[in-house]
Design a protein around this motif. Structure first.
Motif, PDB file in Angstrom:
ATOM      1  N   VAL A  46       0.840  -1.200   0.000  1.00  0.00           N
ATOM      2  CA  VAL A  46       0.000   0.000   0.000  1.00  0.00           C
ATOM      3  C   VAL A  46       0.873   1.247   0.000  1.00  0.00           C
ATOM      4  O   VAL A  46       0.661   2.185  -0.787  1.00  0.00           O
ATOM      5  N   TYR A  47       1.896   1.275   0.872  1.00  0.00           N
ATOM      6  CA  TYR A  47       2.783   2.430   0.947  1.00  0.00           C
ATOM      7  C   TYR A  47       3.506   2.657  -0.388  1.00  0.00           C
ATOM      8  O   TYR A  47       3.588   3.787  -0.893  1.00  0.00           O
ATOM      9  N   PHE A  48       4.019   1.589  -0.942  1.00  0.00           N
ATOM     10  CA  PHE A  48       4.751   1.691  -2.206  1.00  0.00           C
ATOM     11  C   PHE A  48       3.826   2.176  -3.316  1.00  0.00           C
ATOM     12  O   PHE A  48       4.221   2.985  -4.166  1.00  0.00           O
ATOM     13  N   GLY A  49       2.574   1.685  -3.314  1.00  0.00           N
ATOM     14  CA  GLY A  49       1.615   2.097  -4.330  1.00  0.00           C
ATOM     15  C   GLY A  49       1.316   3.584  -4.258  1.00  0.00           C
ATOM     16  O   GLY A  49       1.219   4.262  -5.289  1.00  0.00           O
ATOM     17  N   ILE A  50       1.194   4.127  -3.034  1.00  0.00           N
ATOM     18  CA  ILE A  50       0.918   5.559  -2.867  1.00  0.00           C
ATOM     19  C   ILE A  50       2.084   6.388  -3.391  1.00  0.00           C
ATOM     20  O   ILE A  50       1.905   7.355  -4.141  1.00  0.00           O
ATOM     21  N   VAL A  51       3.292   6.014  -3.006  1.00  0.00           N
ATOM     22  CA  VAL A  51       4.483   6.752  -3.444  1.00  0.00           C
ATOM     23  C   VAL A  51       4.642   6.676  -4.956  1.00  0.00           C
ATOM     24  O   VAL A  51       4.931   7.681  -5.627  1.00  0.00           O
ATOM     25  N   LEU A  52       4.422   5.489  -5.510  1.00  0.00           N
ATOM     26  CA  LEU A  52       4.531   5.312  -6.957  1.00  0.00           C
ATOM     27  C   LEU A  52       3.501   6.164  -7.686  1.00  0.00           C
ATOM     28  O   LEU A  52       3.804   6.788  -8.713  1.00  0.00           O
ATOM     29  N   CYS A  53       2.282   6.209  -7.147  1.00  0.00           N
ATOM     30  CA  CYS A  53       1.212   7.016  -7.740  1.00  0.00           C
ATOM     31  C   CYS A  53       1.605   8.493  -7.767  1.00  0.00           C
ATOM     32  O   CYS A  53       1.393   9.180  -8.772  1.00  0.00           O
ATOM     33  N   ILE A  54       2.197   8.976  -6.677  1.00  0.00           N
ATOM     34  CA  ILE A  54       2.608  10.381  -6.610  1.00  0.00           C
ATOM     35  C   ILE A  54       3.669  10.684  -7.660  1.00  0.00           C
ATOM     36  O   ILE A  54       3.588  11.685  -8.383  1.00  0.00           O
ATOM     37  N   PHE A  55       4.662   9.808  -7.784  1.00  0.00           N
ATOM     38  CA  PHE A  55       5.756  10.060  -8.719  1.00  0.00           C
ATOM     39  C   PHE A  55       5.334   9.869 -10.178  1.00  0.00           C
ATOM     40  O   PHE A  55       5.828  10.557 -11.074  1.00  0.00           O
ATOM     41  N   LEU A  56       4.398   8.958 -10.416  1.00  0.00           N
ATOM     42  CA  LEU A  56       3.966   8.720 -11.792  1.00  0.00           C
ATOM     43  C   LEU A  56       2.996   9.786 -12.284  1.00  0.00           C
ATOM     44  O   LEU A  56       3.054  10.204 -13.450  1.00  0.00           O
ATOM     45  N   PHE A  57       2.081  10.221 -11.409  1.00  0.00           N
ATOM     46  CA  PHE A  57       0.984  11.080 -11.857  1.00  0.00           C
ATOM     47  C   PHE A  57       1.046  12.499 -11.307  1.00  0.00           C
ATOM     48  O   PHE A  57       0.243  13.344 -11.695  1.00  0.00           O
ATOM     49  N   GLY A  58       1.970  12.757 -10.389  1.00  0.00           N
ATOM     50  CA  GLY A  58       2.084  14.096  -9.839  1.00  0.00           C
ATOM     51  C   GLY A  58       2.639  15.080 -10.851  1.00  0.00           C
ATOM     52  O   GLY A  58       3.391  14.718 -11.755  1.00  0.00           O
ATOM     53  N   SER A  59       2.258  16.327 -10.692  1.00  0.00           N
ATOM     54  CA  SER A  59       2.770  17.399 -11.547  1.00  0.00           C
ATOM     55  C   SER A  59       3.814  18.167 -10.749  1.00  0.00           C
ATOM     56  O   SER A  59       3.482  18.862  -9.783  1.00  0.00           O
ATOM     57  N   PHE A  60       5.046  18.058 -11.130  1.00  0.00           N
ATOM     58  CA  PHE A  60       6.143  18.685 -10.404  1.00  0.00           C
ATOM     59  C   PHE A  60       6.551  19.980 -11.110  1.00  0.00           C
ATOM     60  O   PHE A  60       6.537  20.063 -12.324  1.00  0.00           O
ATOM     61  N   GLY A  61       6.896  20.972 -10.315  1.00  0.00           N
ATOM     62  CA  GLY A  61       7.366  22.217 -10.903  1.00  0.00           C
ATOM     63  C   GLY A  61       6.568  23.437 -10.500  1.00  0.00           C
ATOM     64  O   GLY A  61       7.005  24.563 -10.703  1.00  0.00           O
ATOM     65  N   VAL A  62       5.349  23.263  -9.916  1.00  0.00           N
ATOM     66  CA  VAL A  62       4.604  24.407  -9.399  1.00  0.00           C
ATOM     67  C   VAL A  62       5.343  24.925  -8.179  1.00  0.00           C
ATOM     68  O   VAL A  62       5.659  24.160  -7.269  1.00  0.00           O
ATOM     69  N   GLU A  63       5.602  26.217  -8.131  1.00  0.00           N
ATOM     70  CA  GLU A  63       6.566  26.738  -7.174  1.00  0.00           C
ATOM     71  C   GLU A  63       6.067  26.795  -5.738  1.00  0.00           C
ATOM     72  O   GLU A  63       6.845  26.623  -4.807  1.00  0.00           O
ATOM     73  N   ASN A  64       4.801  27.091  -5.511  1.00  0.00           N
ATOM     74  CA  ASN A  64       4.387  27.271  -4.131  1.00  0.00           C
ATOM     75  C   ASN A  64       2.933  26.893  -3.916  1.00  0.00           C
ATOM     76  O   ASN A  64       2.245  26.450  -4.825  1.00  0.00           O
TER      77      ASN A  64
END
Length: 451
Positions: free
Chosen positions: A427-445
C-alpha cells in the motif's frame, strides 16, 4: 523553502535526525529553533527579524496585560497591543513593498494569546524560548494551522522521545498531503491559470468548467499543505489541529465554514464575531446579521487588498444571513440533502471567483458568460490538458472523496497499522509510486502562502 523542495527535504531530514539524538527538552527546542530560523530566513532575512520583533513584543505585552488585568490599564494595554499588531499587519500587507510570509498567521496567534490573557483564559508564558518556538515553529509557520497558546504551549513543556508509531503516522499524512497537492492541485493548476487569468479571452464553457473545478484545486492545495504540516509536526511529537473536515459534504454555507479552514473560522468566530455580536445584542436579530456581515467582510479583506476580496466576504456573509433568515427544518430525504450539498458547492464556487479573478468587472463578466458557447469544440473544454491527464485528475478526485468518506467512518491510518506487513508495504509503495507517476512537479508554491 517550500515543503516540496530539495532544500526543505534536507532541512527536515537534518532536523529529524538531530532532534531525536536526545529527548532532552532544551536540546530538542534548540534544534527546532535553529531549523525554524533557517526555514524563515531562507526566504528573506527580514522575515526573521519581523517575526522576532512581533514575538518579543507579544511576550512582554502579555505579561503587562496580566499584571494590570483587573484595572483599566489592562484594557488600555490590550487595545494598544491589538492596534499595534493589527496596524503593523495592515501596513505590511497593503502599504509596505515587502510582505513577510506567514505574517497573517502568526499575528493571529499573537492576538489570540493576548486576548486570552485579558479574558483570564490563559496565563502568560514565563519561558521565552518556549514562546519563541510557539511563534516560529516552521511546520505551521507559513499557512497554519493557527494554534492557540492554550493548546500548543503545554506541548512544549516536555521532551519528545522517539515514537515509531507517531513518526509513521506523520509520514502517512505527509504522503496524503503530497497526493492532494501534486496529483490534484498542481495537475489542474495550469488549466485554471489559463482560463481564470484571462476570463475575457475564454469561452463560456471554459469559464463554467474552471468555475466548477477551482474549489477542488484550492481545497487540494490548502488541505495538502495542512496535511503535510500536521504530518511533519506529528513526526516530531506535536499535535496540531485539523484544518478541514470534508467541506464539500456541507448542506449550508454556514456548515461549510465550520469544515473549511477550521482554525481560521474558529479564530474569527471567537475573537471577532462573538465580541461583536455581544456588543450588538440590544439590536436583536439585526445585530446578529450585522455581526455576521462584518465578520465575513473581515475574512475577505484578510485574504488581500482590493474590492474582489471584500466582495468575496460580502458574498459569503449575505448567503449565510439568507440561510439564517430562511432556516427550514432539515429534511432527512437523501435526495434533498444531495440537492443542498450541490447548491452549497455551486454558491461557494461562484463566490471564489472574487477570490481568484483579478478584478470585480472580470468576475461579473464571467457570471454573464458562464453559459455562452455550448457549441464549443471539445478541445476547448480540455483547458489545455490532455485527455489522459483529465482522467488522472478525475480519478484522483474520486479517490480523494472516497478516502475522506472512509476515514470519516474509520481511521484509515489505524486501519493500515492492522494490515499484514507485506500488504501494508505494498500500500505504501503504491501511494508513493502514484505520486511520482501522476504528480505534476514544478509548481513553485502553495496558494495560501500569499496570505
Amino acid at each position: 523553502m517550500e515543503f516540496l523542495s530539495i532544500p526543505f527535504a534536507v532541512c527536515m531530514a537534518a532536523t529529524f535526525l538531530l532532534y531525536y539524538l536526545s529527548s532532552n527538552r532544551k536540546w530538542q527546542h534548540a534544534i527546532l529553533l535553529i531549523a525554524s530560523c533557517v526555514f524563515i530566513g531562507y526566504y528573506h532575512l527580514s522575515y526573521l527579524f519581523v517575526v522576532l520583533g512581533v514575538t518579543v513584543f507579544t511576550f512582554f505585552a502579555g505579561k503587562a496585560i496580566c499584571k494590570h488585568v483587573d484595572g483599566t490599564m489592562g484594557a488600555v494595554l490590550l487595545w494598544s497591543s491589538i492596534v499595534f499588531l493589527a496596524g503593523f499587519w495592515l501596513i505590511a500587507r497593503y502599504v509596505a513593498p515587502l510582505f513577510p510570509l506567514g505574517l497573517s498567521f502568526y499575528t493571529f496567534q499573537a492576538l489570540a494569546y493576548l486576548i486570552d490573557i485579558y479574558w483570564e483564559e490563559e496565563e502568560p508564558e514565563d519561558d521565552f524560548s518556549d514562546f519563541l518556538l510557539y511563534m516560529l515553529m516552521f511546520m505551521k509557520f507559513l499557512s497554519g494551522p493557527i494554534e492557540r497558546g492554550t493548546d500548543m504551549l503545554p506541548q512544549l513543556k516536555q521532551g519528545k522521545p522517539f515514537n515509531y508509531s507517531l513518526v509513521v503516522r506523520g509520514m502517512k499524512l505527509v504522503a496524503w498531503g503530497m497526493f492532494l497537492k501534486l496529483v490534484i492541485a498542481d495537475r489542474i493548476a495550469p488549466s485554471m491559470d489559463m482560463v481564470l487569468d484571462n476570463v475575457r479571452g475564454s469561452s463560456g464553457m471554459q469559464l463554467l468548467v474552471a468555475t466548477l473545478v477551482y474549489p477542488i484545486q484550492l481545497y487540494a492545495d490548502f488541505a495538502g499543505y495542512t496535511a503535510m504540516a500536521i504530518g511533519f509536526g506529528r513526526m516530531l511529537g506535536f499535535g496540531f489541529h485539523p484544518n478541514f473536515n470534508r467541506p464539500f459534504v456541507s448542506q449550508t454555507t454556514g456548515e461549510l465554514w465550520r469544515r473549511w479552514h477550521m482554525t481560521l473560522s474558529y479564530w474569527v468566530r471567537d475573537y471577532v464575531f462573538v465580541p461583536l455580536n455581544a456588543s450588538l445584542r440590544r439590536f436583536g436579530r439585526i445585530g446578529i446579521y450585522v455581526a455576521l456581515l462584518v465578520t465575513f467582510v473581515a475574512i475577505g479583506v484578510w485574504h488581500g487588498a482590493g474590492w474582489t476580496f471584500a466582495c468575496y466576504g460580502l458574498f459569503q456573509g449575505i448567503v449565510i444571513i439568507y440561510e439564517t433568515v430562511a432556516k427550514r427544518q432539515r429534511v432527512g430525504d437523501k435526495v434533498w440533502q444531495t440537492v443542498m450539498i450541490v447548491r452549497t458547492y455551486l454558491l461557494f464556487a461562484l463566490s471564489l471567483l472574487f477570490f481568484r479573478v483579478a478584478n470585480v468587472s472580470d468576475v461579473f463578466y464571467t457570471y454573464r458568460h458562464l453559459f455562452d458557447g455550448f457549441d464549443s469544440n471539445i478541445k476547448e473544454l480540455r483547458l489545455g490538458m490532455t485527455d489522459y491527464y483529465w482522467i488522472v485528475f478525475a480519478v484522483a478526485v474520486i479517490i480523494m472523496f472516497v478516502m475522506e468518506y472512509a476515514n470519516s467512518r474509520k481511521s484509515l491510518i489505524a486501519w493500515t497499522e492492522r494490515l499484514a506487513a507485506p500488504v501494508r508495504w505494498i500500500v505504501y509503495f503504491g501511494i508513493v509510486l502514484c505520486i511520482f507517476l501522476f504528480g505534476s512537479f514544478g509548481v513553485e508554491n502553495f496558494i495560501y502562502i500569499q496570505f
